[in-house]
Design an enzyme around this catalytic site. Sequence first.
Site, PDB file in Angstrom:
ATOM      1  N   TYR A   1      -1.926  -1.047  10.171  1.00  0.00           N
ATOM      2  CA  TYR A   1      -1.987  -1.263   8.712  1.00  0.00           C
ATOM      3  C   TYR A   1      -0.727  -0.675   8.065  1.00  0.00           C
ATOM      4  O   TYR A   1      -0.044  -1.333   7.274  1.00  0.00           O
ATOM      5  CB  TYR A   1      -3.248  -0.602   8.144  1.00  0.00           C
ATOM      6  CG  TYR A   1      -3.425  -0.779   6.644  1.00  0.00           C
ATOM      7  CD1 TYR A   1      -4.030  -1.914   6.129  1.00  0.00           C
ATOM      8  CD2 TYR A   1      -2.966   0.197   5.747  1.00  0.00           C
ATOM      9  CE1 TYR A   1      -4.183  -2.088   4.751  1.00  0.00           C
ATOM     10  CE2 TYR A   1      -3.119   0.039   4.386  1.00  0.00           C
ATOM     11  CZ  TYR A   1      -3.727  -1.108   3.885  1.00  0.00           C
ATOM     12  OH  TYR A   1      -3.871  -1.270   2.526  1.00  0.00           O
TER      13      TYR A   1
ATOM     14  N   SER B   1       0.874  -1.189   0.000  1.00  0.00           N
ATOM     15  CA  SER B   1       0.000   0.000   0.000  1.00  0.00           C
ATOM     16  C   SER B   1       0.901   1.226   0.000  1.00  0.00           C
ATOM     17  O   SER B   1       2.024   1.176   0.521  1.00  0.00           O
ATOM     18  CB  SER B   1      -0.865   0.011   1.261  1.00  0.00           C
ATOM     19  OG  SER B   1      -1.430   1.294   1.457  1.00  0.00           O
TER      20      SER B   1
END
Length: 267
Positions: free
Chosen positions: A173, A151
Amino acid sequence: MKEKAASTEPYKNLFALQNKVAIVTGGNGHLGTSITKALASFGATVFVFSRNDYSFQALSDFHENIHFVKCDVTDEKHFRHEVATLQKSFSNIDILVNNAFNERRKQIEDITKSEWNVGIENILSQVFFCTQAVLPGMLKAGHGAIVNIGSIYGFLGHNQDAYQEVKSSSIFYSVAKGGVIQMTRRLATEYASKGIRVNCISPGNFPKKTKGSPDRPGYIVALSEKTPMKRVGHPDEICGAVVYLSSQASSYVTGQNLIVDGGWSAW
Ligand SMILES: NC(=O)c1ccc[n+]([C@@H]2O[C@H](COP(=O)([O-])OP(=O)(O)OC[C@H]3O[C@@H](n4cnc5c(N)ncnc54)[C@H](OP(=O)(O)O)[C@@H]3O)[C@@H](O)[C@H]2O)c1
């Protein structure tokens, strides 16, 4: 006299995935569905590893070479068992796309130790153990392509302005995706001389709802405005990168993080 043109065949087949066997974890999710369809379209036999078989009928209707394996990727014993079962029918798993993730979004101040550990397990540790499970077969075969889905938040800070209407992803995350990118480099250098390539793709914003919703009308607009291309990504726009990194087209590429974000990280 004019020299005879060389054959164009090697170039035409650069992206071919015929006779390749691929596992896509979470291959029936938002991005996973496009990834699975693309790999099958280029000739691979694709096994979608997921906890639930939703949207699986549509995938198997799309291509006869798409199959479903019900498996929680955080259960490494089960994943290993399913890989071994596949290896009885196919000589090798040629491609592993580590795409699955799940996340419970929480404010930094509220995260407990067990939530932190579960967060890291669901986003980072399972990528390592799924990779570890396919490595012996790839080593034996002398080739393999591993594609991790990272990401932009694995290497960028969160632009909170863009996420005012939604809970942005949790700190674990970002930490876990940073780990995925770094794991990619370490594995790549470790296995490069053994024919196994390991790369990462870091998507930018590919929200599930592209038009916003009544409760958060400005969300997509805010994301789009902050993107040089002035729009969010469509799931199919991740496919080129996946097919490239899975195929001979990227035969001299390993340890890289290919960013697919409409220019978000380039400002
Ligand atoms: N969409 C974006 O904007 C975006 C941006 C940057 C990065 N990414 C990355 O892209 C990847 C795919 O994201 P997405 O947006 O497509 O998410 P998604 O729609 O939620 O898909 C995730 C998939 O993983 C599966 N999954 C989750 N936990 C699992 C487990 N323990 N075992 C097996 N399967 C599991 C989910 O199915 P079940 O829950 O039913 O098992 C689902 O099919 C992720 O790695 C994500 O971090 C996405």
